[in-house]
Design a protein around this motif. Structure first.
Motif, PDB file in Angstrom:
ATOM      1  N   SER A  64       0.835  -1.210   0.000  1.00  0.00           N
ATOM      2  CA  SER A  64       0.000   0.000   0.000  1.00  0.00           C
ATOM      3  C   SER A  64       0.867   1.258   0.000  1.00  0.00           C
ATOM      4  CB  SER A  64      -0.955   0.002   1.197  1.00  0.00           C
ATOM      5  OG  SER A  64      -0.246  -0.007   2.430  1.00  0.00           O
ATOM      6  N   ILE A  65       2.062   1.197   0.611  1.00  0.00           N
ATOM      7  CA  ILE A  65       2.990   2.334   0.554  1.00  0.00           C
ATOM      8  C   ILE A  65       3.427   2.566  -0.886  1.00  0.00           C
ATOM      9  CG2 ILE A  65       5.306   3.143   1.186  1.00  0.00           C
ATOM     10  CD1 ILE A  65       4.896   1.692   3.886  1.00  0.00           C
ATOM     11  N   ARG A  66       3.788   1.488  -1.581  1.00  0.00           N
ATOM     12  CA  ARG A  66       4.191   1.619  -2.988  1.00  0.00           C
ATOM     13  C   ARG A  66       3.055   2.198  -3.825  1.00  0.00           C
ATOM     14  NH1 ARG A  66       5.540  -3.849  -2.252  1.00  0.00           N
ATOM     15  NH2 ARG A  66       7.691  -4.178  -1.587  1.00  0.00           N
ATOM     16  N   LEU A  67       1.844   1.736  -3.549  1.00  0.00           N
ATOM     17  CA  LEU A  67       0.682   2.168  -4.328  1.00  0.00           C
ATOM     18  C   LEU A  67       0.381   3.646  -4.101  1.00  0.00           C
ATOM     19  CD1 LEU A  67      -1.534   1.302  -6.238  1.00  0.00           C
ATOM     20  CD2 LEU A  67      -2.859   0.497  -4.284  1.00  0.00           C
ATOM     21  N   VAL A  68       0.402   4.086  -2.849  1.00  0.00           N
ATOM     22  CA  VAL A  68       0.133   5.494  -2.541  1.00  0.00           C
ATOM     23  C   VAL A  68       1.256   6.374  -3.094  1.00  0.00           C
ATOM     24  CG1 VAL A  68      -0.127   7.185  -0.676  1.00  0.00           C
ATOM     25  CG2 VAL A  68      -1.274   4.958  -0.519  1.00  0.00           C
ATOM     26  N   ASN A  69       2.497   5.901  -2.976  1.00  0.00           N
ATOM     27  CA  ASN A  69       3.630   6.654  -3.525  1.00  0.00           C
ATOM     28  C   ASN A  69       3.472   6.841  -5.024  1.00  0.00           C
ATOM     29  OD1 ASN A  69       6.225   7.914  -3.465  1.00  0.00           O
ATOM     30  ND2 ASN A  69       7.147   6.007  -4.165  1.00  0.00           N
ATOM     31  N   LYS A  70       3.075   5.787  -5.720  1.00  0.00           N
ATOM     32  CA  LYS A  70       2.842   5.853  -7.161  1.00  0.00           C
ATOM     33  C   LYS A  70       1.717   6.835  -7.484  1.00  0.00           C
ATOM     34  CE  LYS A  70       1.154   2.906 -10.920  1.00  0.00           C
ATOM     35  NZ  LYS A  70      -0.146   3.565 -11.111  1.00  0.00           N
ATOM     36  N   ALA A  71       0.630   6.780  -6.693  1.00  0.00           N
ATOM     37  CA  ALA A  71      -0.513   7.668  -6.936  1.00  0.00           C
ATOM     38  C   ALA A  71      -0.129   9.127  -6.748  1.00  0.00           C
ATOM     39  CB  ALA A  71      -1.667   7.289  -6.002  1.00  0.00           C
ATOM     40  N   MET A  72       0.662   9.421  -5.710  1.00  0.00           N
ATOM     41  CA  MET A  72       1.048  10.809  -5.463  1.00  0.00           C
ATOM     42  C   MET A  72       1.963  11.345  -6.564  1.00  0.00           C
ATOM     43  SD  MET A  72      -0.704  11.613  -2.855  1.00  0.00           S
ATOM     44  CE  MET A  72      -1.926  10.351  -3.262  1.00  0.00           C
ATOM     45  N   LYS A  73       2.761  10.459  -7.182  1.00  0.00           N
ATOM     46  CA  LYS A  73       3.615  10.879  -8.299  1.00  0.00           C
ATOM     47  C   LYS A  73       2.772  11.222  -9.522  1.00  0.00           C
ATOM     48  CE  LYS A  73       7.762   8.194  -7.133  1.00  0.00           C
ATOM     49  NZ  LYS A  73       8.616   7.036  -7.544  1.00  0.00           N
ATOM     50  N   GLU A  74       1.714  10.426  -9.745  1.00  0.00           N
ATOM     51  CA  GLU A  74       0.924  10.592 -10.968  1.00  0.00           C
ATOM     52  C   GLU A  74      -0.111  11.700 -10.852  1.00  0.00           C
ATOM     53  OE1 GLU A  74      -0.653   7.076 -12.714  1.00  0.00           O
ATOM     54  OE2 GLU A  74       1.141   5.888 -12.349  1.00  0.00           O
ATOM     55  N   ILE A  75      -0.573  12.033  -9.641  1.00  0.00           N
ATOM     56  CA  ILE A  75      -1.668  13.011  -9.522  1.00  0.00           C
ATOM     57  C   ILE A  75      -1.345  14.399 -10.085  1.00  0.00           C
ATOM     58  CG2 ILE A  75      -3.003  14.306  -7.792  1.00  0.00           C
ATOM     59  CD1 ILE A  75      -3.382  11.696  -6.295  1.00  0.00           C
ATOM     60  N   PRO A  76      -0.214  15.063  -9.830  1.00  0.00           N
ATOM     61  CA  PRO A  76       0.850  14.749  -8.882  1.00  0.00           C
ATOM     62  C   PRO A  76       0.681  15.559  -7.603  1.00  0.00           C
ATOM     63  CG  PRO A  76       1.629  16.391 -10.436  1.00  0.00           C
ATOM     64  CD  PRO A  76       0.179  16.145 -10.759  1.00  0.00           C
ATOM     65  N   ARG A  77       1.183  14.992  -6.478  1.00  0.00           N
ATOM     66  CA  ARG A  77       1.274  15.734  -5.215  1.00  0.00           C
ATOM     67  C   ARG A  77       2.667  15.540  -4.661  1.00  0.00           C
ATOM     68  NH1 ARG A  77      -2.989  17.928  -2.293  1.00  0.00           N
ATOM     69  NH2 ARG A  77      -1.241  18.741  -1.059  1.00  0.00           N
ATOM     70  N   SER A 191       0.070  -1.952 -13.389  1.00  0.00           N
ATOM     71  CA  SER A 191       0.474  -0.566 -13.650  1.00  0.00           C
ATOM     72  C   SER A 191       1.473  -0.026 -12.635  1.00  0.00           C
ATOM     73  CB  SER A 191      -0.772   0.333 -13.648  1.00  0.00           C
ATOM     74  OG  SER A 191      -1.428   0.269 -12.386  1.00  0.00           O
ATOM     75  N   GLU A 192       1.755  -0.780 -11.571  1.00  0.00           N
ATOM     76  CA  GLU A 192       2.593  -0.244 -10.501  1.00  0.00           C
ATOM     77  C   GLU A 192       4.019   0.036 -10.945  1.00  0.00           C
ATOM     78  OE1 GLU A 192       2.432  -2.688  -7.047  1.00  0.00           O
ATOM     79  OE2 GLU A 192       0.279  -2.429  -6.774  1.00  0.00           O
ATOM     80  N   ARG A 193       4.545  -0.777 -11.875  1.00  0.00           N
ATOM     81  CA  ARG A 193       5.936  -0.591 -12.303  1.00  0.00           C
ATOM     82  C   ARG A 193       6.084   0.481 -13.385  1.00  0.00           C
ATOM     83  NH1 ARG A 193       8.928  -5.765 -10.915  1.00  0.00           N
ATOM     84  NH2 ARG A 193       7.361  -7.353 -10.532  1.00  0.00           N
ATOM     85  N   PHE A 194       4.966   0.907 -13.976  1.00  0.00           N
ATOM     86  CA  PHE A 194       5.035   1.769 -15.156  1.00  0.00           C
ATOM     87  C   PHE A 194       5.844   3.047 -14.929  1.00  0.00           C
ATOM     88  CE2 PHE A 194       3.447   4.922 -18.196  1.00  0.00           C
ATOM     89  CZ  PHE A 194       3.623   4.236 -19.386  1.00  0.00           C
ATOM     90  N   PRO A 195       5.611   3.804 -13.843  1.00  0.00           N
ATOM     91  CA  PRO A 195       6.383   5.049 -13.688  1.00  0.00           C
ATOM     92  C   PRO A 195       7.839   4.829 -13.329  1.00  0.00           C
ATOM     93  CG  PRO A 195       4.981   4.685 -11.783  1.00  0.00           C
ATOM     94  CD  PRO A 195       4.609   3.635 -12.779  1.00  0.00           C
ATOM     95  N   ASP A 196       8.180   3.643 -12.820  1.00  0.00           N
ATOM     96  CA  ASP A 196       9.546   3.409 -12.344  1.00  0.00           C
ATOM     97  C   ASP A 196      10.475   2.824 -13.400  1.00  0.00           C
ATOM     98  OD1 ASP A 196       8.876   4.287  -9.748  1.00  0.00           O
ATOM     99  OD2 ASP A 196       8.019   2.334  -9.273  1.00  0.00           O
ATOM    100  N   ILE A 197       9.914   2.196 -14.430  1.00  0.00           N
ATOM    101  CA  ILE A 197      10.741   1.625 -15.497  1.00  0.00           C
ATOM    102  C   ILE A 197      10.939   2.693 -16.565  1.00  0.00           C
ATOM    103  CG2 ILE A 197      10.911  -0.158 -17.266  1.00  0.00           C
ATOM    104  CD1 ILE A 197       9.254  -1.971 -15.489  1.00  0.00           C
ATOM    105  N   LYS A 198      12.173   3.058 -16.836  1.00  0.00           N
ATOM    106  CA  LYS A 198      12.471   4.179 -17.730  1.00  0.00           C
ATOM    107  C   LYS A 198      13.339   3.720 -18.899  1.00  0.00           C
ATOM    108  CE  LYS A 198      12.318   7.542 -13.937  1.00  0.00           C
ATOM    109  NZ  LYS A 198      11.930   6.596 -12.888  1.00  0.00           N
ATOM    110  N   THR A 199      13.078   4.303 -20.066  1.00  0.00           N
ATOM    111  CA  THR A 199      13.900   3.993 -21.235  1.00  0.00           C
ATOM    112  C   THR A 199      15.317   4.516 -21.016  1.00  0.00           C
ATOM    113  OG1 THR A 199      13.197   6.048 -22.329  1.00  0.00           O
ATOM    114  CG2 THR A 199      11.938   4.050 -22.807  1.00  0.00           C
ATOM    115  N   GLY A 200      16.279   3.755 -21.533  1.00  0.00           N
ATOM    116  CA  GLY A 200      17.678   4.130 -21.379  1.00  0.00           C
ATOM    117  C   GLY A 200      18.292   3.653 -20.076  1.00  0.00           C
TER     118      GLY A 200
END
Length: 302
Positions: A64-77, A191-200
């Motif tokens: 749930s920490i990972r999930l909330v952290n991801k949500a705050m990045k995407e909202i963003p807050r 979708s949890e890994r989507f913001p953390d996996i980056k090209t390059g």
């Protein structure tokens, strides 16, 4: 053993959620739904009040920490009002999962040493040289054997697709990855890994399964995927990895020599535009409008 207090995390979540306006709450509800949390259509005061407790009950404190952290990045807050409440738990989670540095190399159950995370060029030895040769596998060997098993795969993410949703509402996205030997397409579920996996960036993959028929590597919830230091990937191999996600642009002359049902991209000029005609669809027996047009790029037309 977890050193994260569920009571403290529930209280922090409550304070974080109180800082969200209605639009931000709707965004968070969508993210929760994509991650498998059954959110109601209407956001009620009861839903808001019970959400912190219910998230811990369904996912546990760590997830749930990972999930909330991801949500705050995407909202963003990313403001201090939210991050000062969230960051201590994210930091605890990272330390608990091995984020602390140690003078002794960390190893997994297969005997592979864990290299330190490094998003840029590594000044020390190649991260691949830190892995015992009997547990490391290349993409070329993986495709030949059809099974990752207990092996460790080092890859560079060359391309990344958008997120998609299957008919049964599962969220997934694609990666075109490469190493020094070959390329392979990766399907990441969830979708949890989507913001953390980056090209390059470069990653270690463990516990993934192969779809032998499609020759695709599948990353699921049980797959371990962590960032690592860089290594050399030939430019021609990277180009092939790009093509796994985005098809290259071809001329019309080239396309006309291809076999049927090959995926291609074209960049042409629209010439003649036909009239709109109504036609009956065989599968549904419904009437649909159809309009033909001509493309021309100087090498031919179609």
């Amino acid at each position: 053993m977890s050193n994260i207090s569920e009571d403290e995390w529930r209280d922090a979540m409550t304070k974080i959620f109180e800082k969200l306006d209605d639009d931000q709450y709707r965004k968070m509800k969508r993210i929760l739904t994509e991650s498998g949390y059954p959110s109601p259509n209407k956001i009620t005061s009861k839903f808001k009040r019970e959400l912190p407790k219910n998230l811990i009950q369904k996912f546990g404190a760590e997830k749930s920490i990972r999930l909330v952290n991801k949500a705050m990045k995407e909202i963003p807050r990313n403001d201090s009002g939210v991050q000062n409440l969230l960051r201590p738990f994210v930091d605890k989670l990272k330390k608990q999962e091995g984020g602390e540095t140690s003078s002794q190399p960390k190893t997994d159950s297969a005997g592979a040493e864990e290299p330190e995370q490094n998003q840029g060029a590594s000044s020390g030895p190649s991260p691949q040289k830190m892995i015992n040769s009997d547990v490391k596998i290349t993409i070329r060997d993986l495709k030949a054997s059809g099974d990752l098993g207990q092996k460790v795969l080092f890859v560079k993410v060359v391309e990344k697709s958008n997120q998609y949703q299957s008919k049964n509402k599962n969220v997934y996205f694609h990666l075109g990855v490469a190493d020094e030997t070959d390329v392979i397409k990766v399907v990441v579920f969830g979708s949890e890994r989507f913001p953390d996996i980056k090209t390059g960036h470069f990653y270690i993959i463990r516990d993934a399964s192969m779809d032998r028929q499609e020759n695709v590597l599948m990353v699921t919830d049980t797959t371990k995927m962590s960032e690592t230091g860089s290594f050399e990937v030939p430019s021609n191999v990277e180009l092939e990895a790009e093509k796994l996600i985005f098809s290259p642009v071809y001329s019309i002359r080239e396309i006309q020599s291809f076999e049927d049902k090959k995926e291609v991209s074209v960049k042409d000029t629209v010439g003649k535009i036909g009239v709109i005609k109504s036609m009956q669809m065989k599968a549904t027996q419904m009437m649909k409008d159809k309009q033909d047009f001509e493309l021309d790029d100087g090498t031919g037309s179609m």
